[in-house]
Design a protein around this motif. Structure first.
Motif, PDB file in Angstrom:
ATOM      1  N   ALA A   1       3.136   0.670   2.500  1.00 38.39           N
ATOM      2  CA  ALA A   1       2.613   2.000   2.825  1.00 38.39           C
ATOM      3  C   ALA A   1       2.432   2.828   1.556  1.00 38.39           C
ATOM      4  O   ALA A   1       1.442   3.552   1.405  1.00 38.39           O
ATOM      5  CB  ALA A   1       3.553   2.708   3.799  1.00 38.39           C
ATOM      6  N   ALA A   2       3.366   2.706   0.623  1.00 37.12           N
ATOM      7  CA  ALA A   2       3.259   3.459  -0.629  1.00 37.12           C
ATOM      8  C   ALA A   2       2.051   2.993  -1.439  1.00 37.12           C
ATOM      9  O   ALA A   2       1.353   3.808  -2.046  1.00 37.12           O
ATOM     10  CB  ALA A   2       4.543   3.313  -1.443  1.00 37.12           C
ATOM     11  N   LEU A   3       1.775   1.693  -1.447  1.00 40.99           N
ATOM     12  CA  LEU A   3       0.594   1.194  -2.156  1.00 40.99           C
ATOM     13  C   LEU A   3      -0.691   1.766  -1.548  1.00 40.99           C
ATOM     14  O   LEU A   3      -1.664   2.018  -2.254  1.00 40.99           O
ATOM     15  CB  LEU A   3       0.551  -0.336  -2.129  1.00 40.99           C
ATOM     16  N   LEU A   4      -0.681   1.968  -0.247  1.00 47.65           N
ATOM     17  CA  LEU A   4      -1.865   2.497   0.426  1.00 47.65           C
ATOM     18  C   LEU A   4      -1.980   4.012   0.303  1.00 47.65           C
ATOM     19  O   LEU A   4      -3.089   4.544   0.197  1.00 47.65           O
ATOM     20  CB  LEU A   4      -1.831   2.125   1.915  1.00 47.65           C
ATOM     21  N   LEU A   5      -0.855   4.714   0.315  1.00 49.69           N
ATOM     22  CA  LEU A   5      -0.890   6.169   0.495  1.00 49.69           C
ATOM     23  C   LEU A   5      -0.453   7.008  -0.702  1.00 49.69           C
ATOM     24  O   LEU A   5      -0.683   8.220  -0.697  1.00 49.69           O
ATOM     25  CB  LEU A   5       0.006   6.535   1.691  1.00 49.69           C
ATOM     26  N   ALA A   6       0.160   6.400  -1.693  1.00 50.39           N
ATOM     27  CA  ALA A   6       0.666   7.189  -2.820  1.00 50.39           C
ATOM     28  C   ALA A   6      -0.482   7.858  -3.568  1.00 50.39           C
ATOM     29  O   ALA A   6      -1.523   7.238  -3.803  1.00 50.39           O
ATOM     30  CB  ALA A   6       1.457   6.302  -3.777  1.00 50.39           C
TER      31      ALA A   6
ATOM     32  N   LEU B   1      -2.946  -5.800  -1.137  1.00 52.08           N
ATOM     33  CA  LEU B   1      -1.520  -6.061  -1.302  1.00 52.08           C
ATOM     34  C   LEU B   1      -0.698  -5.171  -0.376  1.00 52.08           C
ATOM     35  O   LEU B   1       0.265  -5.624   0.243  1.00 52.08           O
ATOM     36  CB  LEU B   1      -1.098  -5.846  -2.760  1.00 52.08           C
ATOM     37  N   GLY B   2      -1.095  -3.911  -0.254  1.00 52.77           N
ATOM     38  CA  GLY B   2      -0.380  -2.999   0.644  1.00 52.77           C
ATOM     39  C   GLY B   2      -0.414  -3.480   2.082  1.00 52.77           C
ATOM     40  O   GLY B   2       0.606  -3.488   2.775  1.00 52.77           O
TER      41      GLY B   2
ATOM     42  N   THR C   1      -8.277   3.285 -12.041  1.00 57.69           N
ATOM     43  CA  THR C   1      -8.386   1.863 -11.732  1.00 57.69           C
ATOM     44  C   THR C   1      -9.789   1.594 -11.234  1.00 57.69           C
ATOM     45  O   THR C   1     -10.464   2.473 -10.707  1.00 57.69           O
ATOM     46  CB  THR C   1      -7.346   1.445 -10.667  1.00 57.69           C
ATOM     47  N   SER C   2     -10.202   0.367 -11.402  1.00 57.43           N
ATOM     48  CA  SER C   2     -11.544  -0.035 -10.992  1.00 57.43           C
ATOM     49  C   SER C   2     -11.594  -0.219  -9.473  1.00 57.43           C
ATOM     50  O   SER C   2     -10.547  -0.364  -8.828  1.00 57.43           O
ATOM     51  CB  SER C   2     -11.919  -1.345 -11.679  1.00 57.43           C
ATOM     52  N   PRO C   3     -12.789  -0.264  -8.915  1.00 56.44           N
ATOM     53  CA  PRO C   3     -12.898  -0.556  -7.481  1.00 56.44           C
ATOM     54  C   PRO C   3     -12.257  -1.901  -7.107  1.00 56.44           C
ATOM     55  O   PRO C   3     -11.673  -2.030  -6.038  1.00 56.44           O
ATOM     56  CB  PRO C   3     -14.402  -0.557  -7.230  1.00 56.44           C
ATOM     57  N   LEU C   4     -12.339  -2.886  -8.011  1.00 56.70           N
ATOM     58  CA  LEU C   4     -11.712  -4.189  -7.739  1.00 56.70           C
ATOM     59  C   LEU C   4     -10.190  -4.052  -7.702  1.00 56.70           C
ATOM     60  O   LEU C   4      -9.530  -4.621  -6.822  1.00 56.70           O
ATOM     61  CB  LEU C   4     -12.127  -5.214  -8.800  1.00 56.70           C
ATOM     62  N   GLN C   5      -9.624  -3.273  -8.628  1.00 55.30           N
ATOM     63  CA  GLN C   5      -8.181  -3.032  -8.609  1.00 55.30           C
ATOM     64  C   GLN C   5      -7.775  -2.279  -7.351  1.00 55.30           C
ATOM     65  O   GLN C   5      -6.749  -2.594  -6.739  1.00 55.30           O
ATOM     66  CB  GLN C   5      -7.756  -2.237  -9.845  1.00 55.30           C
ATOM     67  N   ASP C   6      -8.575  -1.296  -6.952  1.00 57.34           N
ATOM     68  CA  ASP C   6      -8.266  -0.540  -5.734  1.00 57.34           C
ATOM     69  C   ASP C   6      -8.282  -1.455  -4.511  1.00 57.34           C
ATOM     70  O   ASP C   6      -7.410  -1.371  -3.653  1.00 57.34           O
ATOM     71  CB  ASP C   6      -9.247   0.618  -5.547  1.00 57.34           C
ATOM     72  N   ALA C   7      -9.273  -2.344  -4.440  1.00 54.26           N
ATOM     73  CA  ALA C   7      -9.345  -3.286  -3.319  1.00 54.26           C
ATOM     74  C   ALA C   7      -8.131  -4.216  -3.327  1.00 54.26           C
ATOM     75  O   ALA C   7      -7.556  -4.512  -2.273  1.00 54.26           O
ATOM     76  CB  ALA C   7     -10.642  -4.086  -3.380  1.00 54.26           C
TER      77      ALA C   7
END
Length: 141
Positions: free
Chosen positions: A70-75, A23-24, A12-18
């Motif tokens: 939490a899963a969005l942040l840590l998975a 969202l998380g 994923t792109s940096p924009l998608q990661d942000a």
């Protein structure tokens, strides 16, 4: 035929990661508010046909939001698409609550007119798209 959903490792792109991190964090905040200061307003969104105590529904959905956040942040990266799909499914599953708030003219979260409640309905598909796009769960190739 293009593959819409592709589980596994994704770049994923940096924009998608942000967007995924945002969202998380948003889900974790919303979930925490279900359990604390916003329990009453969230009760306004529980459809009357749900066969559970309204407070229990609010508490359980709050726990679900915290877990998904939490899963969005840590998975790990190889599970992000699956988590994104789960978050999109969650947003779809809770959509009847937004419809119930509109149908029964329940004011909560500043949605104190039919027009505001109606406009709110159009944000739910955006949340689904946000979850899927930010995790790479939707493959446009």
């Amino acid at each position: 035929m293009p593959k819409l959903f592709s589980f596994g490792r994704s770049k994923t792109s940096p924009l998608q990661d942000a967007a995924r991190i945002g969202l998380g964090l948003t889900l974790m905040f919303a979930g925490t508010s279900h359990l604390t200061f916003a329990r009453k307003p969230f009760k306004a969104q529980v459809p009357p046909w749900i066969p559970m105590d309204v407070d229990d529904v609010v508490l359980l959905s709050g726990v679900g939001e915290i877990t998904l956040g939490a899963a969005l942040l840590l998975a790990p990266e190889e599970y992000r698409q699956l988590v994104g799909s789960a978050a999109g499914g969650f947003f779809t599953a809770i959509f009847p609550g937004n419809i119930a708030q509109y149908q029964h003219r329940r004011s909560a979260f500043g949605l104190d007119t039919d027009q505001k409640r109606l406009v709110r309905l159009f944000f739910q598909p955006a949340l689904v798209a946000w979850a899927l796009w930010s995790t790479g769960a939707v493959n446009r190739k």
